[in-house]
Design an enzyme around this catalytic site. Structure first.
Site, PDB file in Angstrom:
ATOM      1  N   GLU A 153     -11.066   6.623  10.117  1.00 51.70           N
ATOM      2  CA  GLU A 153     -12.067   6.448  11.176  1.00 51.70           C
ATOM      3  C   GLU A 153     -12.871   7.730  11.397  1.00 51.70           C
ATOM      4  OE1 GLU A 153      -8.333   4.102  12.580  1.00 51.70           O
ATOM      5  OE2 GLU A 153      -8.811   5.805  11.279  1.00 51.70           O
ATOM      6  N   CYS A 183      -4.789   4.776  15.241  1.00 55.96           N
ATOM      7  CA  CYS A 183      -3.655   5.464  15.871  1.00 55.96           C
ATOM      8  C   CYS A 183      -4.012   5.883  17.294  1.00 55.96           C
ATOM      9  CB  CYS A 183      -3.232   6.673  15.042  1.00 55.96           C
ATOM     10  SG  CYS A 183      -4.475   7.981  14.925  1.00 55.96           S
ATOM     11  N   ASP A 196      17.891  12.100 -22.462  1.00 60.52           N
ATOM     12  CA  ASP A 196      16.438  12.169 -22.649  1.00 60.52           C
ATOM     13  C   ASP A 196      15.839  13.508 -22.242  1.00 60.52           C
ATOM     14  OD1 ASP A 196      16.702   9.578 -23.435  1.00 60.52           O
ATOM     15  OD2 ASP A 196      15.798   8.684 -21.660  1.00 60.52           O
ATOM     16  N   GLU A 253      13.770   4.980 -12.850  1.00 63.65           N
ATOM     17  CA  GLU A 253      13.485   4.814 -14.273  1.00 63.65           C
ATOM     18  C   GLU A 253      14.724   4.832 -15.171  1.00 63.65           C
ATOM     19  OE1 GLU A 253      10.270   6.914 -16.020  1.00 63.65           O
ATOM     20  OE2 GLU A 253       8.879   6.498 -14.404  1.00 63.65           O
TER      21      GLU A 253
END
Length: 346
Positions: A46, A73, A202, A283
């Site tokens: 806003e 808000c 990994d 993941e």
């Protein structure tokens, strides 16, 4: 309101734990200014909208309608209340996508505007407005992060070859295009989580190096602190949280969080809520992902399938339960299928 939502999406990955919000001022069916929340701690939608009105159109503000995707808000946070700014500028009508669920707002913004004599219309594209901020709504309503599960599998349903045992020896399943999509996903979430085996095998960096966006907070589940300190996740370049059952400590960008409860998943979710981490993408590995599925502690799942790869003897992909198909996309040999938890309202 569709335009408000388009603007709001531009703040994806940059405004959390605040919601994404878009706003525009309309005079006589013509948009005279637009704005959106660009970055956490900075001006709200806003404010950006009203401040961007050109000098020649400032006199139109008191006869214009403000459209905003989320209830303005009414509290002092990082910035002053937007409801006060609307009242100060004597805007006569405000059209709102959906109500805020944050307890310090939750209808109070609408009430304040109405009390000031402003006409307020709510519930315009409400479903779309809530969907846009599903992370924000889940965070405040369930007091935990919005949880996204992600894995890649072969056409025969394997996430890795069973012989994988050497550090950095990886089964590369997804292609270079879906890899970029995954890094885009990472940039949109506050945190990224992996388990001990994934970290060991990994040695991932868990960054957004293939996409222009911020790196998520790294979250590693290492109950017995087995991970060696030379792994990439310990480079202290990115905030990293290690959930474990051994110690509680904090140093530069490295937090060891000791889990006391037997319900470790729920305790991790609660801890991340306390740390203001609004959303996470998990993941791997398969065991960690399945534990969240079995505990029904997930909101969305994104599964990449390599339609050409057959692994044979390997580690089985997680099995989803209570999953509803959301969408499916094809990237050459890879298919990305997105599911939502069928028990979730989002």
């Amino acid at each position: 309101m569709h335009r408000c939502l388009e603007l709001a999406r531009l703040g994806a990955g940059a405004v959390a734990p605040n919601p994404m919000v878009g706003a525009l001022l309309v005079y006589d069916d013509i948009i005279i200014s637009e704005g959106y929340h660009k970055k956490y701690g900075e001006a709200h939608a806003e404010v950006n909208c009203i401040s961007s009105v050109s000098e020649k159109n400032k006199n139109l503000i008191p006869t214009s309608t403000l459209y905003v995707s989320l209830e303005p808000c009414v509290h002092y946070g990082k910035t002053p209340p937007c409801a006060d700014l609307i009242i100060k500028n004597k805007i006569p009508k405000v059209v709102i996508g959906c109500r805020d669920v944050f307890e310090q707002v939750a209808g109070k913004g609408i009430e304040k505007l109405k009390h000031a004599g402003i006409e307020v219309l709510t519930g315009i594209l409400e479903k779309e407005s809530v969907e846009l901020n599903k992370r924000f709504f889940t965070f405040h309503q369930k007091q935990r992060p919005y949880i996204i599960l992600k894995w890649a599998k072969s056409i025969d349903g394997k996430v890795a070859a069973s012989s994988k045992s050497i550090l950095n020896e990886r089964t590369l399943i997804s292609n270079e295009y879906t890899n970029r999509v995954v890094h885009k996903w990472r940039s949109e979430e506050a945190g990224i989580m992996i388990g001990t085996k994934t970290a060991l095998q990994d040695n991932p960096s868990l960054t957004t190096r293939l996409w222009n966006g911020k790196n998520p907070v790294r979250i590693v589940v290492d109950m017995n602190l087995r991970l060696p300190s030379n792994l990439g996740i310990f480079d202290k370049k990115i905030k990293t949280i290690i959930f474990n059952k051994i110690k509680q400590s904090e140093e530069e960008n490295l937090i060891y969080f000791k889990l006391e409860s037997e319900n470790t998943l729920q305790q991790m979710a609660s801890a991340l809520y306390q740390m203001d981490i609004q959303s996470i993408i998990i993941e791997g590995g398969a065991k960690l992902l399945q534990s969240f599925i079995d505990a029904d502690l997930w909101d969305e799942a994104r599964v990449i399938t390599n339609e050409q790869m057959i692994i044979g003897n390997g580690i089985n992909a997680p099995e989803l339960k209570k999953a509803a198909l959301k969408k499916k996309e094809r990237y050459f040999d890879d298919t990305i299928t997105c599911f939502r938890n069928s028990l979730s309202q989002y």
